[in-house]
Write a protein that holds these residues in place. Structure first.
Motif, short mmCIF file in Angstrom:
data_model
loop_
_atom_site.label_atom_id
_atom_site.label_comp_id
_atom_site.label_asym_id
_atom_site.label_seq_id
_atom_site.Cartn_x
_atom_site.Cartn_y
_atom_site.Cartn_z
N ALA A 96 4.33 0.21 11.07
CA ALA A 96 4.52 0.12 9.62
C ALA A 96 3.27 -0.44 8.94
N ILE A 97 2.64 -1.42 9.58
CA ILE A 97 1.41 -1.99 9.01
C ILE A 97 0.30 -0.96 9.00
N MET A 98 0.13 -0.23 10.11
CA MET A 98 -0.93 0.76 10.19
C MET A 98 -0.69 1.92 9.21
N ASP A 99 0.56 2.33 9.06
CA ASP A 99 0.87 3.39 8.10
C ASP A 99 0.56 2.95 6.67
N ASP A 100 0.83 1.68 6.38
CA ASP A 100 0.54 1.16 5.05
C ASP A 100 -0.97 1.14 4.79
N LYS A 116 -7.41 -10.76 32.84
CA LYS A 116 -7.29 -11.72 33.93
C LYS A 116 -6.42 -11.12 35.04
N ASN A 117 -5.29 -11.78 35.34
CA ASN A 117 -4.42 -11.28 36.41
C ASN A 117 -3.17 -10.60 35.87
N SER A 118 -3.19 -10.22 34.59
CA SER A 118 -2.02 -9.62 33.94
C SER A 118 -2.38 -8.24 33.40
N ALA A 119 -1.35 -7.44 33.22
CA ALA A 119 -1.52 -6.11 32.65
C ALA A 119 -0.53 -5.95 31.49
N ALA A 120 -1.05 -5.63 30.30
CA ALA A 120 -0.21 -5.42 29.11
C ALA A 120 -0.02 -3.92 28.91
N ILE A 121 1.23 -3.51 28.73
CA ILE A 121 1.55 -2.09 28.58
C ILE A 121 1.81 -1.79 27.11
N THR A 122 1.10 -0.80 26.59
CA THR A 122 1.22 -0.38 25.19
C THR A 122 1.44 1.13 25.14
N VAL A 123 2.36 1.56 24.29
CA VAL A 123 2.56 2.99 24.05
C VAL A 123 2.53 3.21 22.54
N VAL A 124 1.61 4.05 22.07
CA VAL A 124 1.45 4.29 20.64
C VAL A 124 1.38 5.78 20.37
N HIS A 125 1.85 6.17 19.20
CA HIS A 125 1.76 7.55 18.74
C HIS A 125 0.57 7.68 17.78
N ASP A 126 0.05 8.89 17.67
CA ASP A 126 -1.05 9.18 16.71
C ASP A 126 -2.22 8.21 16.91
N TYR A 127 -2.65 8.10 18.15
CA TYR A 127 -3.68 7.12 18.49
C TYR A 127 -5.00 7.43 17.77
N TYR A 128 -5.46 8.64 17.87
CA TYR A 128 -6.74 9.00 17.24
C TYR A 128 -6.58 9.23 15.74
N GLU A 129 -5.43 9.73 15.31
CA GLU A 129 -5.20 9.94 13.88
C GLU A 129 -5.22 8.61 13.12
N LEU A 130 -4.81 7.54 13.77
CA LEU A 130 -4.81 6.21 13.16
C LEU A 130 -6.01 5.38 13.62
N ALA A 131 -7.13 6.06 13.87
CA ALA A 131 -8.41 5.41 14.19
C ALA A 131 -8.28 4.44 15.36
N LYS A 132 -7.56 4.88 16.41
CA LYS A 132 -7.35 4.06 17.62
C LYS A 132 -6.66 2.74 17.29
N TRP A 133 -5.85 2.76 16.24
CA TRP A 133 -5.11 1.60 15.76
C TRP A 133 -6.07 0.45 15.46
N ASN A 134 -7.21 0.81 14.89
CA ASN A 134 -8.21 -0.15 14.44
C ASN A 134 -8.07 -0.27 12.93
N MET A 135 -7.60 -1.42 12.47
CA MET A 135 -7.27 -1.58 11.06
C MET A 135 -8.48 -1.45 10.16
N SER A 136 -9.59 -2.05 10.54
CA SER A 136 -10.79 -2.00 9.69
C SER A 136 -11.33 -0.59 9.57
N GLU A 137 -11.24 0.20 10.64
CA GLU A 137 -11.71 1.59 10.58
C GLU A 137 -10.71 2.48 9.84
N LEU A 138 -9.43 2.20 10.01
CA LEU A 138 -8.40 3.01 9.37
C LEU A 138 -8.45 2.91 7.86
#
Length: 329
Positions: free
Chosen positions: A157-161, A263-285
């Motif tokens: 919702a934040i990225m769409d806004d 470090k010794n952990s792995a964070a799992i992320t699943v996102v839609h429209d990754y490139y359309e939303l500038a790789k979910w980079n707010m400043s670029e979007l």
């Protein structure tokens, strides 16, 4: 003389900073990247965005303020009763007492909001990288959505806004990724952790119903302040959990699975429209599409690949036509 590259590495982490915490296992939250030495400002911006986009009765700022305000009101009534015998005769004294009470109430409200905040920062010992973990105050029994889904939907919702208004909501925040789960950074653990998350976004792999949606997807492996795992091994471990009807497409994926090794952990992320939303980079979007970093180069590269694929198909069709004519003669 300092070893080559040591100065660059020391800019982002050092021996003291490596004592930061691990990402909490089996947690969800936000993985953020920001400008160097602006982590505290970035956290303040995230809390401000949560006030606007995170809707939860258990973590409502209004609820925290009212609780703090009620306690402050009782304290002020008691003080008034005790002070009735010795009321100040000076108007200046009245103003000073009022200001002191206002400051005390303000501190109580701020403390209440911090304690009841739906997210809190985890210091992972890396400059420019933050993890905001969801606390017990983020849970809402009245919401049918699982907490990881709410985290994902909030960031979306934040990225769409930002994409709609072209107004960046933070001066320092860059990438804003929702994390749906965290596990030990081992291939078997990553595979087991990613399986239920993939099922939420791609569907049950055992479902054989007709007319099921088919998605184009890609897998990205990223690593920070750690010993790198085998990239292909991580990707294959994740792909094994994706239903076979879906198609790998690295150029124009509809869904991107990101495994971030910290470090010794792995964070799992699943996102839609990754490139359309500038790789979910707010400043670029927030920028127009033609001004985004690397956007023109990527579109040019994709256009060249599609043109080459079309030429190859045309050449093949021409060869088949020529073979058919020779066969007739």
């Amino acid at each position: 003389m300092a070893p080559r590259g040591g100065r660059s590495r020391g800019r982002y982490y050092n021996n003291n900073s490596l004592g930061g915490d691990e990402l909490p296992r089996s947690s969800c939250g936000f993985l953020l990247s920001c400008a160097d030495r602006c982590e505290n400002k970035c956290v303040s911006d995230v809390f401000r965005m949560m006030d606007e986009f995170w809707t939860s009765s258990s973590s409502s700022p209004t609820g925290g303020d009212s609780a703090a305000g009620g306690g402050g009101a009782e304290a002020s009534d008691d003080e008034k009763k005790e002070g009735e015998k010795d009321k100040p005769t000076s108007a200046t004294a009245d103003v000073d007492v009022s200001k002191a009470l206002e400051e005390e109430l303000k501190d109580l409200r701020a403390k209440s909001r911090r304690e009841n905040a739906p997210f809190k920062r985890v210091d992972i010992g890396s400059r420019g990288t933050l993890y905001m973990v969801a606390t017990e105050h983020a849970k809402n029994e009245n919401d049918a959505k699982p907490l990881p889904t709410r985290v994902h939907d909030t960031v979306r919702a934040i990225m769409d806004d930002v994409d709609k208004t072209r107004r960046c909501k933070s001066r320092w925040l860059n990438r804003f990724l929702p994390v749906e789960d965290v596990c030990v950074a081992k291939l078997d653990d990553i595979k087991a952790c990613a399986a239920p998350i993939i099922a939420r976004h791609f569907g049950d792999p055992n479902d054989t119903a007709q007319d099921l949606p088919v998605y184009r997807y890609a897998v990205i492996y990223d690593h920070r302040i750690c010993t790198k795992l085998d990239r292909l091994g991580v990707i294959n471990a994740v792909v094994d959990s994706v239903p076979k009807r879906h198609v790998v497409n690295l150029d124009r994926p509809q869904i991107v699975i990101i495994v971030t090794h910290v470090k010794n952990s792995a964070a799992i992320t699943v996102v839609h429209d990754y490139y359309e939303l500038a790789k979910w980079n707010m400043s670029e979007l927030a920028k127009p599409p033609e001004e985004r970093m690397g956007q023109n180069e990527r579109e040019k590269r994709l256009a060249e690949k599609e043109a080459a694929k079309k030429r190859k198909a045309d050449d093949k069709a021409e060869e088949e036509g020529a073979d058919a004519k020779r066969a007739k003669t």
